[in-house]
Design an enzyme around this catalytic site. Structure first.
Site, mmCIF file in Angstrom:
data_model
loop_
_atom_site.group_PDB
_atom_site.id
_atom_site.type_symbol
_atom_site.label_atom_id
_atom_site.label_comp_id
_atom_site.label_asym_id
_atom_site.label_seq_id
_atom_site.Cartn_x
_atom_site.Cartn_y
_atom_site.Cartn_z
ATOM 1 N N HIS A 565 -38.306 25.001 50.286
ATOM 2 C CA HIS A 565 -39.730 25.303 49.499
ATOM 3 C C HIS A 565 -39.414 24.942 48.180
ATOM 4 O O HIS A 565 -40.309 24.327 47.492
ATOM 5 C CB HIS A 565 -39.723 26.989 49.756
ATOM 6 C CG HIS A 565 -41.111 27.397 49.035
ATOM 7 N ND1 HIS A 565 -42.191 27.556 49.885
ATOM 8 C CD2 HIS A 565 -41.302 27.899 47.663
ATOM 9 C CE1 HIS A 565 -43.265 28.051 48.951
ATOM 10 N NE2 HIS A 565 -42.528 28.068 47.739
ATOM 11 N N GLU A 566 -38.494 25.607 47.303
ATOM 12 C CA GLU A 566 -38.406 25.235 45.861
ATOM 13 C C GLU A 566 -38.572 23.690 45.370
ATOM 14 O O GLU A 566 -38.984 23.340 44.737
ATOM 15 C CB GLU A 566 -37.360 26.115 45.268
ATOM 16 C CG GLU A 566 -37.097 27.624 45.461
ATOM 17 C CD GLU A 566 -38.808 28.117 45.013
ATOM 18 O OE1 GLU A 566 -39.325 27.697 44.165
ATOM 19 O OE2 GLU A 566 -39.060 29.179 45.313
ATOM 20 N N HIS A 569 -41.597 21.911 45.326
ATOM 21 C CA HIS A 569 -42.326 22.033 44.090
ATOM 22 C C HIS A 569 -41.701 20.722 42.970
ATOM 23 O O HIS A 569 -42.431 20.234 42.464
ATOM 24 C CB HIS A 569 -41.960 23.500 43.345
ATOM 25 C CG HIS A 569 -42.898 24.790 43.917
ATOM 26 N ND1 HIS A 569 -44.390 24.455 43.862
ATOM 27 C CD2 HIS A 569 -42.422 25.578 44.472
ATOM 28 C CE1 HIS A 569 -44.792 25.569 44.417
ATOM 29 N NE2 HIS A 569 -43.572 26.395 44.807
ATOM 30 N N HIS A 572 -43.182 17.462 43.618
ATOM 31 C CA HIS A 572 -44.328 17.404 43.073
ATOM 32 C C HIS A 572 -44.223 16.963 41.748
ATOM 33 O O HIS A 572 -45.016 15.913 41.230
ATOM 34 C CB HIS A 572 -45.238 18.751 43.238
ATOM 35 C CG HIS A 572 -46.793 18.336 43.324
ATOM 36 N ND1 HIS A 572 -47.675 19.136 43.447
ATOM 37 C CD2 HIS A 572 -47.551 17.235 43.315
ATOM 38 C CE1 HIS A 572 -48.787 19.037 43.235
ATOM 39 N NE2 HIS A 572 -48.715 17.770 43.188
#
EC number: 3.4.24.59
Length: 801
Positions: A565-566, A569, A572
């Site tokens: 999940h991290e 980010h 992106h």
């Protein structure tokens, strides 16, 4: 973070192309020197997941990334090599941050540059000066962000109190200056002149136009257009909201601090806990906050006790409810002062949703798509109980079902799964996945002395298929005393194009001056311009590997998903490299920002992705197909027990948030408890009873009403979109390592950062042939598009035991 106008959220010394080539040769030599040390241990079966035509250095990098996280011995050798050969540098290579005093210098130098830009913008009068205004103001924003974002991170993460204090002072200085700029009417006036002049706007790139509109919106949100008296009222309201919000979040309190029951009625609760709360007269005081009431609701057999604990733990004090209702009133008044009908309308005007009505359409559509699954789950629990299910029964019977499942289905294999998830293998898997999908990979890089804030921080460089350096990631993944335990991603510096004017300006100031403060830069091979590279920090709280060989840090399936999940980010930020920093990486609409991270969670346990990395830390054996199937059955089983009801709880919270923040300013005092029960009665399958005295007032414990006011829906909105992309773009895992699917997602979503409307990104990646996007219905967004996303549903994914 995103302050207003000038919005903060990072590089080795600048070099020419020849210097970069020399640096690449040096890196290759360094990697070769580790080739022997990075080889698999004797007796290990090595499966080569790297394409046959890959360079030798790429293979070494692939094995090294596993070792730097899994072997303390290897890490010490790896990290000390640079320490003995390199000159000291500043934190994250920032040339100023070699000591605590450097924060003051860094802030002052940046402040002087800001002031020069402000003077230039205010004095602009020629066509050429107005044409550079969007870039000038974006650079102004970047200078503020450089100090604010980095200082904000360091003051939280650095173990040295002197550094923390220095970073705090630098942060405060620049934040105060930013607030001055947000109310400098001349900047707003000049920017509006530039936007209104066709001879200016016609010369702007699409990015410049978007940034100009963002900055105008930020000025508007800071009350810059109001008369002095109204502006002062705006400031006062903003301060009141900040104080009320802080009190609401930090001081939640129940109406009753404890429930007194007969100690014998607590059968089922851990006897050690019962002894802790037992009183002298055979009674026990069950606290209404913390872990004990949650455990009681899961385990106490007596339904009447569960009922009493449940109701008390969901009833807030009158003082806490007053704080919330004052907060809501002040927000409504602030919105009215700003020309909006409600706080929700003001907040959502620049989001994908655009309006509270559209959010409600999405949420009610989601309720409908989730309802059948909820009924299935609750029916199973009702059958276990043998009578109608009550809210205080849910946790108890869910726990019983989970325990039954665990005893009947869970095998020793599942308890051994973490043996295949060493931190090093997971990081290796992420690098391999990124290489397969996007043509970028993670390369361990020895940090220079002074570059990291703690000796166990690993630095990874991100390189593309041409071995060009495109980003830096600092991985602070291991637990230590006083470290914040929550996993997080921080953008320490955004990507951005550095103009030739800035490079020349730097050279004229000081021989040692650097256009990116010494932090990582690279020359864009297409435009031949210098770029500041995104610099990212990933923070987790995993156990350290054994000090002298042996067991590495082993992750649970939940921790693996968290790391993915991290890293979503981070991805992106890495791939969303725009020319202007205001829209780079994760700087996009709030209700779009979680999409890359939520989508990445799907990859974590996809069989084809597991085959890239899930290997036993000691034997190097791959995770077997049987174990992968057992993990999938385990997730499915847990999801069928409570996944849909958990989804409904999240939807309900988002509906309550919208109800509170869509009230008009002239609607009078808000009865938050009555509104909460109205929403629950309409949409909850297991609502709290409304007839209790006093009625439950769970909203007093809903701290996100402050930090995510009117936007709490964002996470589940992005979950619904992520589920759709996973199914339709990545084939529900069948194309999880397919380059064409990865390129499609990168091209339509990631590379834009915040420089493209989120609806255009979603429509683009799904394509015109997708039934959900027939006739391009998603491109413009709107109410029907929000309903359509609601129909996609949340499924039961993301649940694991």
């Amino acid at each position: 973070m995103k302050p207003q106008l000038l919005t903060p959220l990072r590089r080795r010394p600048w070099t020419c192309r020849q210097c970069l080539q020399r640096l690449q040769r040096l890196q290759q030599q360094t990697r070769r020197s580790f080739e022997t040390a990075a080889s698999p241990a004797p007796g290990h079966t090595q499966v080569d997941y790297i394409p046959a035509d890959a360079s030798q250095s790429k293979k070494v990098d692939d094995e090294t990334i596993r070792r730097v996280f899994d072997s303390q011995h290897f890490w010490r050798e790896f990290s000390q090599r640079r320490s003995t050969q390199s000159k000291p540098t500043g934190l994250v290579q920032n040339q100023y941050l070699t000591s605590p005093d450097g924060f003051r210098t860094f802030a002052n130098v940046s402040l002087q540059k800001c002031q020069a830009i402000v003077s230039k913008v205010l004095a602009a009068s020629t066509l050429e000066e107005y044409r550079t205004m969007a870039r000038d103001l974006d650079r102004l924003s970047d200078l503020l962000c450089r100090v604010i974002d980095l200082s904000d991170f360091i003051r939280v993460i650095h173990p040295d109190p002197r550094v923390q204090e220095a970073a705090t002072q630098a942060y405060a200085l620049m934040f105060e200056y930013m607030n001055v700029l947000n109310t400098t009417t001349g900047l707003n006036d000049q920017l509006k002149k530039a936007v209104a002049n066709p001879e200016v706007a016609s010369h702007w790139t699409e990015e410049e136009k978007i940034v100009a509109q963002i900055l105008i919106k930020d000025f508007s949100n800071s009350a810059i257009l109001m008369p002095p008296q109204e502006r002062q009222r705006f400031v006062n309201l903003s301060n009141d909201i900040s104080q009320l919000g802080s009190s609401f979040v930090n001081s939640p309190e129940p109406a009753k601090s404890q429930v007194v029951v007969n100690a014998n009625s607590l059968r089922g609760l851990d006897p050690m806990l019962v002894q802790q709360i037992k009183r002298w007269n055979r009674t026990a005081s069950v606290p209404t906050t913390g872990m004990i009431p949650r455990l009681a609701l899961r385990s106490v057999h007596d339904e009447s006790v569960r009922r009493e604990v449940y109701l008390a733990s969901r009833t807030s004090s009158a003082r806490q409810l007053h704080r919330l209702e004052e907060l809501l009133l002040k927000r409504a008044e602030l919105a009215k002062l700003s020309g909006y009908s409600s706080f929700g309308h003001m907040t959502l005007s620049d989001k994908m949703a655009k309006s509270p009505e559209a959010v409600s359409n999405f949420l009610t559509s989601l309720v409908d798509s989730n309802r059948t699954l909820v009924r299935e789950e609750l029916l199973q629990l009702r059958n276990m109980k043998g009578s109608p299910l009550q809210p205080w029964d849910h946790a108890y019977y869910v726990h019983k079902r989970v325990m039954q499942y665990s005893q009947s289905r869970r095998s020793r294999e599942l308890s051994a799964v973490p043996e295949f998830f060493s931190l090093g293998t997971v990081m290796q898997g992420l690098s391999r996945l990124f290489d397969r999908l996007y043509g970028v990979r993670l390369v361990p890089q020895e940090a220079a002395p002074g570059e990291t804030w703690n000796p166990d921080v690993r630095r990874l460089d991100v390189v593309d298929e041409a071995d060009r350096h495109i980003a830096v990631i600092y991985c602070d993944l291991f637990s230590r005393p006083n470290k914040h335990p929550n996993p997080a991603h921080f953008t320490l510096r955004c990507s951005r194009e550095i103009s030739a004017t800035e490079v020349a300006e730097c050279a004229s100031l000081d021989q040692s001056s650097h256009p990116n403060d010494g932090m990582a830069t690279a020359v864009d091979p297409t435009t031949k311009t210098l770029r500041q590279l995104p610099t990212i920090a990933l923070v987790c709280d995993f156990a350290e590997p054994a000090a002298h060989g042996g067991r590495p840090s082993l992750l649970s399936e939940h921790s693996v998903r968290t790391l993915f999940h991290e890293m979503g980010h981070a991805l992106h930020s890495i791939l969303g490299q725009t020319r202007l920093q205001s829209i780079s990486g994760t700087r996009c609409a709030t209700d779009f920002a979680e999409l890359p991270s939520v989508l990445m969670e799907h990859f974590a346990t996809a069989p084809s992705v597991l085959s890239l990395y899930a290997r036993h830390w000691e034997t190097d054996e791959p995770l077997s197909e049987r174990m992968i199937q057992s993990m999938e059955r385990d997730r499915t089983a847990h999801g069928s027990i409570y996944g849909a009801v958990e989804n409904e709880a999240q939807i309900l919270m988002a509906l309550v948030d919208q109800e509170y923040h869509s009230r008009p300013a002239d609607g009078g005092r808000i009865d938050s408890t009555a509104l909460y029960h109205e929403v629950a009665q309409r949409h909850s399958s297991l609502p709290d009873p409304a007839e209790t005295a006093p009625p439950t007032s769970w909203q007093g414990f809903f701290g996100h009403l402050y930090g995510y006011g009117a936007t709490y829906y964002s996470y589940i909105f992005d979950r619904a979109i992520a589920n759709k992309l996973w199914a339709d773009v990545f084939g529900a895992g069948r194309a999880a390592v397919d380059r064409a699917a990865g390129e499609r997602y990168k091209t339509e979503v990631l590379r834009w950062g915040g420089g493209r409307n989120g609806w255009q990104c979603v429509a683009g990646v799904l394509g015109p042939s997708n039934a959900s996007n027939a006739d391009g219905r998603l491109v413009e967004g709107g109410d029907e598009a929000m309903r359509e996303v609601g129909r996609w549903g949340l499924g039961r994914d993301g649940v694991s035991g």
